[in-house]
Design a protein around this motif. Structure first.
Motif, PDB file in Angstrom:
ATOM      1  N   UNK A 314      22.315  25.020 -43.180  1.00  0.00           N
ATOM      2  CA  UNK A 314      23.222  23.886 -43.039  1.00  0.00           C
ATOM      3  C   UNK A 314      24.472  24.370 -42.301  1.00  0.00           C
ATOM      4  N   UNK A 315      24.995  23.537 -41.451  1.00  0.00           N
ATOM      5  CA  UNK A 315      26.076  23.986 -40.574  1.00  0.00           C
ATOM      6  C   UNK A 315      27.441  23.443 -40.893  1.00  0.00           C
ATOM      7  N   UNK A 316      27.666  22.900 -42.111  1.00  0.00           N
ATOM      8  CA  UNK A 316      28.952  22.276 -42.404  1.00  0.00           C
ATOM      9  C   UNK A 316      30.111  23.242 -42.375  1.00  0.00           C
ATOM     10  N   UNK A 317      30.056  24.285 -43.208  1.00  0.00           N
ATOM     11  CA  UNK A 317      31.155  25.244 -43.248  1.00  0.00           C
ATOM     12  C   UNK A 317      31.207  26.084 -41.978  1.00  0.00           C
ATOM     13  N   UNK A 318      30.060  26.368 -41.398  1.00  0.00           N
ATOM     14  CA  UNK A 318      30.051  27.153 -40.165  1.00  0.00           C
ATOM     15  C   UNK A 318      30.687  26.393 -39.012  1.00  0.00           C
ATOM     16  N   UNK A 319      30.654  25.058 -39.063  1.00  0.00           N
ATOM     17  CA  UNK A 319      31.275  24.271 -37.995  1.00  0.00           C
ATOM     18  C   UNK A 319      32.788  24.454 -37.976  1.00  0.00           C
ATOM     19  N   UNK A 320      33.392  24.744 -39.134  1.00  0.00           N
ATOM     20  CA  UNK A 320      34.839  24.993 -39.168  1.00  0.00           C
ATOM     21  C   UNK A 320      35.175  26.236 -38.359  1.00  0.00           C
ATOM     22  N   UNK A 321      34.374  27.290 -38.516  1.00  0.00           N
ATOM     23  CA  UNK A 321      34.618  28.529 -37.778  1.00  0.00           C
ATOM     24  C   UNK A 321      34.382  28.321 -36.286  1.00  0.00           C
ATOM     25  N   UNK A 322      33.291  27.637 -35.937  1.00  0.00           N
ATOM     26  CA  UNK A 322      32.982  27.416 -34.521  1.00  0.00           C
ATOM     27  C   UNK A 322      34.051  26.562 -33.846  1.00  0.00           C
TER      28      UNK A 322
END
Length: 727
Positions: A314-322
């Motif tokens: 899932x990419x929810x938290x990773x989207x914050x970093x990106x």
């Protein structure tokens, strides 16, 4: 030392000549005293004599050349293993050897990092959070006055951040490190890390950029194990995102002190409308941590896997970093994929949940009961593999060259999974309304590709444990059981096959001893051990429910390694119309069957489409069709499949045939050439530009002395002087 003999003449058998000098023995014995006394100060064996180089896994993908060049230098990496629980100084270490209080002294020598920031005020005063408070107050409508609604939302925002934030204490981390050295030594034999991987990780952490640790989620021990290892290598502890299901008395306090911050598993709390206030606070809290150079750790799969295989990310938290990297909020960040392999899970293998029973909610009483059960058990060893870090900025740039169909499939999967469990990890936290829908969708596709690339690297870095390999063999090759010797031979073969695929294992020792050790960990209920009349040890797996789920869980860690090859083999069987019942151990009883490579690859591609939710077969930077072709060619090279030679030789272009012969000759290992077969070039004189093959053809070589040496052209073609044929 023997006495020295000085020969002053020759000796003869029989009667001696008195005029000749005899061999005399020196009465003075000569000894090398330094050599005799060397055993007191010089060891007979050096540490290098016992060093075993381990495979260095988790290297950067070829789509990230800069990160690969920075961190994938095999000459500077140490290819050995270290047991974190063994705190004794290594040979050559200048640190003092402590005896009674070794673990305490070791813990006190670890450095204390600077204070960890309290971001409550920074988050609540952030313009994004203030705007979210005003919007939430406006959404309350006629339930109160505007001022009252604003005050209510401010209090709610304060409660959210106080319940979410971590309260990291450097002193408590040191105390926990000492406690874990004691506690883990009781329940585990070892916690293994690769020295080369840790050297690369330390190099990246010293650059001062945020580190994003993304481990695959196997156990609740994952929360503290990564922090514990980083503490041993003097790397600053990360802030760990944990689900609010772990927010239980006492244990939540421990986790907050170690860097844990709690978030809801469903950001919108089960409602259809988005909770804009909660999303804004979570997004702002993570951005404030990143801007201050703090590292983050979260589980990209969302929850613990119940099958042993990696869950689609899932990419929810990773989207914050990106988004922080792409928008310039932070200069860059390093993503560190992590895989943790357990001989035996502390909380079991979820057999009840796989049988359909609901998941038990975590509670204080359940945690105490589980802790007591853990103290009474033996859980073997744990190996933690840190893949090489890679730059988020570089990945965003290189994603423009990825195959478009891979990004499209990733985006489709994300939209189809957004209604399933854990929306907190599957949807972006905050989307910028100023961007166009195409830009938002493009960013989402890149984040999804980043998540899948990370999970693929984690799975590729997996080191199977002995219990995993034993369960895999019993479920695939020896379902009816096997003797200890047969299992030992099969385990050695499987270990070699993994090494060919650049994959290490998490154990060492003789195969027979390893198998008995793994059987003891799995238990008599899962793998029965018996002794036959001829004193032969025989192991039999339990294939009844729910015990078989435990074997399946352990075997799943190796299934991903052979997934594509298995699919390709199934496609061959399907296209050939074979049935396993017609096979024998050595050869197939059916006659030779011809199948087309294209039809096999097409069938394999369809099977991959059916299993796309179970495995990530290739990283987003590669095409599945290309990888399937490579696997098919491996089958041909290893003679699993035999390639039929084409009879249409006239269809081959003569120029291509000559080019292939020239390349074959230049790459030949045989440097000896038949000088009589070399023919002069009649176009250029005595220069050697061809070799007669005896069939009227002259093979063009690269040592022509004509006007264009080394260049194949019509001027270099001439009749063969031996055969008279035209070249």
């Amino acid at each position: 030392m023997p006495a020295q003999f000085t020969s002053q003449g020759s000796l003869h058998h029989g009667r001696q000549n008195p005029k000749r000098k005899r061999a005399t023995i020196s009465n003075e014995l000569q000894f090398d005293t330094n050599l005799l006394a060397s055993f007191k100060f010089k060891p007979f064996y050096k540490p290098e004599d016992f060093k075993v180089n381990r495979i260095l896994m988790g290297q950067c993908c070829s789509c990230l050349p800069d990160s690969r060049h920075d961190f994938c230098d095999p000459n500077t990496a140490e290819h050995g293993m270290r047991n974190i629980l063994d705190v004794k100084p290594e040979l050559g270490d200048s640190s003092p050897v402590v005896m009674s209080f070794d673990k305490l002294a070791y813990s006190l020598r670890r450095p204390l990092f600077g204070p960890f920031p309290d971001l409550s005020v920074a988050v609540l005063t952030n313009p994004r959070v203030v705007d979210a408070v005003q919007r939430a107050a406006w959404d309350l409508g006629s339930e109160g006055t505007g001022l009252d609604n604003f005050s209510v939302m401010e209090k709610r925002a304060s409660r959210i951040i106080n319940k979410m934030k971590a309260s990291v204490s450097a002193a408590f981390i040191r105390f926990t490190g000492w406690f874990l050295l004691k506690f883990l030594s009781v329940i585990l034999h070892s916690v293994l890390v690769h020295k080369g991987q840790m050297a690369v990780l330390k190099k990246a952490a010293d650059r001062g950029l945020p580190m994003i640790y993304l481990p695959l989620h196997r156990s609740h021990l994952d929360y503290v194990l990564v922090t514990f290892i980083l503490w041993n290598y003097d790397i600053r502890a990360p802030h760990v995102a944990a689900g609010d299901n772990m927010d239980i008395p006492f244990f939540s306090l421990l986790m907050r002190s170690l860097g844990g911050f709690f978030i809801r598993r469903q950001l919108d709390n089960g409602s259809t409308d988005k909770d804009i206030l909660y999303r804004a606070i979570l997004n702002t809290y993570m951005l404030e941590l990143l801007k201050r150079g703090e590292s983050l750790e979260f589980f990209i799969e969302g929850g613990r896997t119940r099958t042993g295989r990696a869950i689609r990310p899932k990419g929810g938290l990773l989207s914050v970093v990106a988004d922080a990297c792409s928008e310039g909020i932070i200069p860059d960040a390093y993503v560190v994929p992590i895989n943790i392999s357990y001989d035996k899970l502390l909380e079991g293998n979820f057999c009840k949940e796989q049988m359909g029973q609901p998941k038990e909610r975590e509670s204080f009483r359940g945690a105490c009961r589980a802790l007591f059960k853990v103290l009474c058990g033996d859980f073997g060893s744990v190996r933690v593999d840190f893949a090489h870090p890679f730059s988020v900025q570089e990945f965003i740039k290189s994603s423009k060259n990825f195959p478009a169909q891979n990004l499209f499939v990733a985006s489709t999967l994300q939209s189809s999974e957004s209604t399933v469990s854990c929306p907190a990890f599957s949807q972006p936290l905050v989307s910028n309304s100023n961007n166009s829908p195409d830009i938002i969708e493009g960013n989402r596709m890149v984040v999804r590709a980043l998540a899948e690339h990370t999970v693929f690297t984690c799975v590729s870095s997996l080191a199977p444990m002995c219990s995993h390999m034993l369960a895999f063999l019993l479920l695939t090759k020896f379902r009816q059981g096997a003797s200890l010797e047969s299992l030992a031979d099969a385990m050695q073969w499987l270990k070699e096959e993994l090494a060919i695929r650049n994959q290490d294992v998490g154990f060492c020792g003789k195969p027979q001893d390893v198998i008995l050790y793994a059987q003891n960990l799995l238990g008599e209920e899962a793998v029965a051990c018996s002794v036959k009349t001829d004193e032969e040890v025989f192991l039999t797996p339990t294939l009844t429910l729910p015990t078989v789920f435990e074997l399946s869980y352990n075997a799943s860690s190796i299934t991903s390694t052979f997934a594509l090859e298995s699919i390709l083999a199934i496609a061959v069987i399907a296209e050939a119309g074979l049935h396993p019942g017609t096979w024998t151990d050595k050869q197939c009883t059916e006659p030779t069957i011809n199948i087309s490579q294209d039809t096999v690859l097409e069938t394999a591609h369809k099977i991959c489409d059916l299993l796309h939710t179970e495995f990530i077969f290739v990283p987003p930077c590669k095409k599945l069709q290309d990888v399937l072709i490579e696997k098919f060619e491996d089958f041909v090279l290893t003679e699993v499949l035999l390639e039929e030679e084409s009879q249409d030789t006239h269809s081959v272009n003569p120029a291509e045939k000559q080019w292939a012969a020239r390349i074959s000759k230049n790459l030949s290992w045989d440097d000896e050439e038949d000088e009589d077969s070399r023919q002069p070039c009649r176009a250029h004189g005595p220069g050697e530009c061809g070799t007669c093959r005896g069939d009227g053809q002259v093979e063009i070589s690269s040592f022509c002395d004509g006007p264009s040496p080394g260049v194949i052209s019509d001027h270099c073609l001439s009749p063969c002087s031996d055969c008279g044929g035209d070249a």
